[in-house]
Structure formats: structure tokens, C-alpha cells
Design an enzyme around this catalytic site. Structure first.
Site, PDB file in Angstrom:
ATOM      1  N   GLU A 201       0.808  -1.241   0.014  1.00  9.88           N
ATOM      2  CA  GLU A 201      -0.027  -0.094   0.040  1.00  9.88           C
ATOM      3  C   GLU A 201       1.000   1.125   0.024  1.00  9.88           C
ATOM      4  O   GLU A 201       1.961   1.196   0.666  1.00  9.88           O
ATOM      5  CB  GLU A 201      -0.911   0.087   1.185  1.00  9.88           C
ATOM      6  CG  GLU A 201      -2.207  -0.351   1.043  1.00  9.88           C
ATOM      7  CD  GLU A 201      -3.075  -0.244   2.396  1.00  9.88           C
ATOM      8  OE1 GLU A 201      -3.852  -0.979   2.522  1.00  9.88           O
ATOM      9  OE2 GLU A 201      -2.667   0.516   3.295  1.00  9.88           O
ATOM     10  N   ILE A 204       0.705   7.078   3.100  1.00  9.16           N
ATOM     11  CA  ILE A 204       0.191   8.484   2.936  1.00  9.16           C
ATOM     12  C   ILE A 204       0.711   9.353   4.242  1.00  9.16           C
ATOM     13  O   ILE A 204       0.248   9.022   5.200  1.00  9.16           O
ATOM     14  CB  ILE A 204      -1.234   8.351   3.026  1.00  9.16           C
ATOM     15  CG1 ILE A 204      -1.733   7.694   1.666  1.00  9.16           C
ATOM     16  CG2 ILE A 204      -1.858   9.878   2.958  1.00  9.16           C
ATOM     17  CD1 ILE A 204      -3.153   7.249   1.675  1.00  9.16           C
ATOM     18  N   GLU A 275     -12.688   1.516   8.997  1.00 13.41           N
ATOM     19  CA  GLU A 275     -11.495   2.416   9.410  1.00 13.41           C
ATOM     20  C   GLU A 275     -11.130   3.059   7.897  1.00 13.41           C
ATOM     21  O   GLU A 275     -11.056   2.210   6.974  1.00 13.41           O
ATOM     22  CB  GLU A 275     -10.524   1.649   9.993  1.00 13.41           C
ATOM     23  CG  GLU A 275     -10.955   1.088  11.488  1.00 13.41           C
ATOM     24  CD  GLU A 275      -9.445   0.511  12.266  1.00 13.41           C
ATOM     25  OE1 GLU A 275      -9.662   0.531  13.461  1.00 13.41           O
ATOM     26  OE2 GLU A 275      -8.680   0.225  11.391  1.00 13.41           O
ATOM     27  N   ARG A 293     -16.765  -6.050  15.119  1.00 14.77           N
ATOM     28  CA  ARG A 293     -16.940  -6.373  16.723  1.00 14.77           C
ATOM     29  C   ARG A 293     -17.191  -5.142  17.291  1.00 14.77           C
ATOM     30  O   ARG A 293     -16.966  -3.964  16.705  1.00 14.77           O
ATOM     31  CB  ARG A 293     -15.444  -6.647  17.263  1.00 14.77           C
ATOM     32  CG  ARG A 293     -14.427  -5.967  16.981  1.00 14.77           C
ATOM     33  CD  ARG A 293     -13.202  -6.206  17.666  1.00 14.77           C
ATOM     34  NE  ARG A 293     -12.098  -5.712  17.066  1.00 14.77           N
ATOM     35  CZ  ARG A 293     -11.384  -4.700  17.088  1.00 14.77           C
ATOM     36  NH1 ARG A 293     -12.109  -3.609  17.788  1.00 14.77           N
ATOM     37  NH2 ARG A 293     -10.425  -4.182  16.348  1.00 14.77           N
TER      38      ARG A 293
END
Lengths: 454, 80
Positions: A201, A204, A275, A293
Site C-alpha cells: 500500500e 500516506i 476504518e 466487533r
């Protein structure tokens, strides 16, 4: 479907929180516990308690067989997994259901689907939700990882497909580092998670961690707005707020809509959190993962929306349709949570288990303290260091900060070292007060020795 | 010569191996130098290496792998 007897398969403050929610719904509670937790607050508060094994979590709170046998022995009809331990273990959820009990959480297949980070990214893409630029699938050889990295640009993160909670993540600043670190990351992931799959990834810089709380009943999904959890140390959240102080209203709307679209696309059931990383220079947000959860920081959402998330979770589990329409849910005021850990901030956050001699819990208007502490209790060394969550609410962020400062001053846990002093320093910091933070802010702040000696 | 003991510096869970699929740091009969790692103690999810402060040979372990330990508890005996 009814739930009369709920088994709590967790420990600590969240077990206490679940017992309270269940009792308010007229449900009897059964607390399972390890030998180290025989005198815990959850054991004292529950209607019934069953010992399930020795202190090591692997032999108690992670022992599926022992938990299911306790459930059968006590006539439980449902199991709440809390967070941590088996909360996101699809095999456990499946075993609970196979035994004929209700699992207070999503369908096992949903947990499995979202537990694999690659599948989760694919689900996001299908729902039209942006993910951090990176590999489209798992990478099994370093050469293709390098090709992807050159395409999206360095620095990149190497993550484990079976990872989570920030574990197993590495940063590669250039091709040489990636070639060296990728095989290492894969070997480590195989050892830690039983799956050596990795993915790449884009890193950032100066991103904020913003997450959206959702509730779904398997048909319909609503959001309960967002939380910001940018203050982290070693990828563990330390301080959380709701709402995100600097988020423009149009971005908030888009972010919450994206979260609902994703959860709706898989007909999500239960409470869940999506998220995201938010780049406030560009206004772009990227989906990271979905936690299936109840989360540690759920109280800040409860305080700004007035919704009891744990109670709603249990209602959904017993088959009730969502009681809320999106239009019923609105934001009021501002909430901040500080995680109080049994750690010594002055000594590299060294874990500090022990006996609590004396205890003063903060109170007064707009203050909530979720904890398993009581005077004389033992904090065992075998589990997470979280011992309490100080949550404050007020009508604005500025007044909530004053209230937090006041409440931190009241808190006194004597006998063990805690992270109270860290929060007392943070609440006075100009950047924190101005919400001028990002996910690496706290570690850089600690490196600059901003912590006063205790 | 009297046997010496290595004590656990912290309370927690004692591990004899660096990872579940790896061999133990030390076996009975192995030589030990001062500063050698003899095991790990996990306390609140963080792992700390236990190093021997004496040199000699491992006589026996007093604590099983994955057993709970208290701070100051003897972990093994070294014939120094």
C-alpha cells in the site's frame, strides 16, 4: 429468537460494559474467567461465573472448547465475544452457532470475508469505496511487489493479508528496502498468522485515522457518524474523539455514505466499524479495513449520538430489526476518550501490572469512566494493559478539553503506574488542542521528549 | 560448586522458545554464557528477553514453557 442467558467470553472493562447492557435488557449474565481473573469485577457483577482455565489466554479466553462447554453447562443461549481474544474469529462464531447458540456479532461468513484484508479491499472496490493505492491482490513474489511499488510510488507499506491491528507492517522507502523486507514480512506473517500472504500500500504521510460506526440488522445499515483516532503509539490508539474535529461537513457526509454503502453491500448485521485514512491536504479518504466487533472507543460515539451501541448489538442479535432510521441519528456536542493503561510513560511505556491500593474515579457532569478497577484489585500481567477509559462529553470540543483536564486531575490509581501523565501532557499541548494531528504525531511528539518526568 | 538460579525479571508468561515453531533457546545440559537469552517473558502482550547473568551449564528448568511466573521467580538452575 430470545436471549435470556448471555455468556460473556471476554474480560476486563468490556466484560463489565456487556454485563451492564445485558442487565438493563433483563438478561442474566454468565462470565467465564481464567484463574488470574477469579476476583475480577466482571466475575463479581455477573449473575454466574465459570472458570475456564489457567491464566495464559491460549488456555482460557482463547480456548473455544472450554468456553462452549461452560455455555452448555450453564444453559447460556447466547455468547458475546467483546473485543480481542475470539471476537473476530470466524471459526469461534461458527462453533457458537453450530452449538445452537446466538453469536452476538455478524454472521461467521462476514467475519471471514472482512478478516482477509485483500477480500475486504475487493468488497470496497465493488461498493465504489476508494482504498489506499496498492496491489490489487496478494503478492507472493518480491518482483511483482516492486513493480507495484514503482507504479504507485515510494514509500510503501508492506502488510500481511491475514494481519490486523497494525501488526506485521513495515515501511519500505525504496526498491532495495522493499526487496529486503518483503520476504522477511512474508516469513513473519506465516509464523504469526499462519498465512504468508502480503500486499503493498502507498504510505500516506500526515494521514488522519477516521472511522465510521455502523449498525446493521442484516437488511438495513445506518451510520452513527465518525470517530477520529489519530493519536496512536505503535499503531495502538491512545486518544479518540467524536466527531472528527476538522472534517468538513461535505466530506463527513461522503465518508459516512461510503461506509453505509460498503456495509449495505454485504448486508452487514451487528455493530461494526469501517476504518479510513483521511488526507486533509487533498480531502481524500481511503478505506483500510472493517472491524466486525464492538470497539474499545465505542463510548465516544454513544455520548455524541445518545445510542447505547452494546444494547443495540444485543437487540440485533436476538433478531430485532434496527430501531433507528438514519434520520433519527444526529450529532450533539463533542466527546473525548483517553485510554488509561497500566504502563509507565516515563520508562518506555513498560507494562506495570500490580495491585491497586487506592482508587479515585473521576465524576461530575459529562464524565464517564469505563473500568474493571476497584480498590484492592489485582491487575494481572497476562492480558492487555488497558485498565480504564476516561470519556468526557461537553457541548463543544474546547469545553470538552477543559472538562478532560479537570477529570484527569481527579483520577487517582495508586499502587500501579498508569498513562494518566501522558494524557495530562497531551491535553495541554497546542497541536492536540488545535486538533493539528496525524497518525504519526504522537510517536514524533514522544521522540521530542515532550513528556514531563513523573 | 553450588547451582545458581536465573530469576524472572517480570511477572507474566514464560516461553522457552522464540516462536512456537522454533527450538528452545536452551536445553538441559547446554552451555550458557553470561548475557545469553534463556527465554522470554510476556507481560501485557509485550515480550521481554530473559538473559542469564551467570555462565555455566543448564542443570534444569524450574518452570514449564508457557507457564505463569511472578517477578523474582527462579526459572532455571545453572551449574556455574
Amino acid at each position: 429468537m430470545t436471549i435470556d442467558r448471555l455468556l460473556v467470553a471476554s474480560r476486563g472493562e468490556i466484560a463489565v460494559r456487556i454485563i451492564r447492557a445485558a442487565r438493563e435488557l433483563g438478561i442474566r449474565t454468565i462470565q467465564v474467567y481464567s484463574q488470574a481473573d477469579a476476583d475480577s469485577l466482571a466475575v463479581r457483577l455477573a449473575d454466574q461465573a465459570v472458570e475456564i482455565g489457567p491464566p495464559a489466554a491460549a488456555r482460557s479466553y482463547l480456548n473455544i472448547e472450554a468456553i462452549l462447554s461452560a455455555a452448555q453447562k450453564t444453559g447460556a443461549d447466547a455468547v458475546h465475544p467483546g473485543y480481542g481474544f475470539l471476537a473476530e474469529n470466524a471459526d469461534f462464531a461458527e462453533a457458537v452457532e453450530t452449538t445452537g447458540l446466538v453469536f452476538v456479532g455478524p454472521a461467521p461468513a462476514t467475519i471471514r470475508l472482512l478478516g482477509d484484508k485483500i477480500t475486504a479491499r475487493e468488497i470496497a472496490a465493488k461498493a465504489g469505496v476508494a482504498t489506499v493505492p496498492g496491489s490489487t491482490g496478494r503478492m507472493d513474489d518480491p518482483q511483482s511487489a516492486c513493480a507495484v511499488a514503482e507504479d504507485i510510488g515510494f514509500p510503501v507499506l508492506i502488510k500481511a493479508t491475514a494481519g490486523g491491528g497494525g501488526r506485521g507492517i513495515r515501511i519500505a522507502n525504496d526498491r532495495t528496502e522493499l526487496e529486503r523486507l518483503a520476504p522477511q514480512a512474508s516469513t513473519e506473517a506465516r509464523a504469526a498468522f499462519g498465512d504468508g500472504g502480503i500486499y503493498i500500500e502507498k504510505l500516506i504521510p500526515r494521514a488522519r485515522h477516521i472511522e465510521v460506526q455502523v449498525l446493521g440488522d442484516g437488511q438495513r445499515v445506518v451510520h452513527c457518524f465518525e470517530r477520529e483516532c489519530s493519536l496512536q503509539r505503535r499503531r495502538q490508539k491512545v486518544w479518540e474523539e467524536a466527531p472528527a474535529a476538522t472534517l468538513p461537513e461535505d466530506v463527513r457526509q461522503k465518508l459516512c455514505d461510503a461506509a453505509v454503502a460498503l456495509a449495505q453491500s454485504i448486508r452487514y448485521r451487528s455493530a461494526g466499524t469501517l476504518e479510513f485514512l483521511y488526507d486533509d491536504e487533498t480531502g481524500d479518504f481511503y478505506f483500510l479495513e472493517m472491524n466486525t466487533r464492538i470497539q474499545v472507543e465505542h463510548p465516544v460515539t454513544e455520548l455524541v449520538t445518545g445510542i447505547d451501541l452494546v444494547r443495540e448489538m444485543i437487540r440485533i442479535a436476538r433478531g430485532e430489526p434496527l430501531r433507528l432510521r438514519q434520520g433519527d441519528i444526529s450529532l450533539a456536542g463533542h466527546a473525548i476518550e483517553c485510554r488509561i493503561n497500566a504502563e509507565d510513560p516515563a520508562n518506555g511505556f513498560m507494562p506495570a501490572p500490580g495491585v491497586v491500593d487506592d482508587l479515585i474515579i473521576p465524576g461530575g457532569p459529562g464524565v464517564r469512566f469505563d473500568t474493571m478497577l476497584y480498590p484492592g484489585c489485582t491487575i494481572p500481567p497476562f492480558y492487555d494493559s488497558l485498565i480504564g477509559k476516561l470519556i468526557v462529553w461537553d457541548d463543544s470540543r474546547a469545553s470538552a478539553l477543559h472538562r478532560l483536564e479537570r477529570a484527569l486531575g481527579e483520577l487517582d490509581v495508586s499502587g500501579v503506574k498508569t498513562t494518566k501523565s501522558l494524557h495530562q501532557a497531551l491535553v495541554l499541548d497546542d497541536d492536540v488542542r488545535n486538533a493539528n494531528v496525524h497518525t504519526r504525531f504522537l510517536e514524533q511528539w514522544l521522540e521530542r521528549d515532550r513528556l514531563p518526568p513523573t | 560448586m553450588a547451582n545458581k538460579q536465573v530469576l524472572s525479571p517480570l511477572p507474566g508468561t514464560f516461553y522457552r522458545k522464540p516462536a512456537p515453531d522454533q527450538p528452545p533457546y536452551k536445553k538441559e545440559g547446554d552451555p550458557v554464557a553470561a548475557g545469553d537469552t534463556i527465554g522470554l517473558v510476556e507481560v501485557m502482550k509485550s515480550f521481554h528477553e530473559v538473559k542469564s547473568d551467570v555462565a555455566g551449564k543448564v542443570v534444569k528448568f524450574l518452570v514449564e514453557n508457557e507457564e505463569a511466573v511472578t517477578a523474582g521467580q527462579p526459572l532455571l538452575e545453572i551449574d556455574g
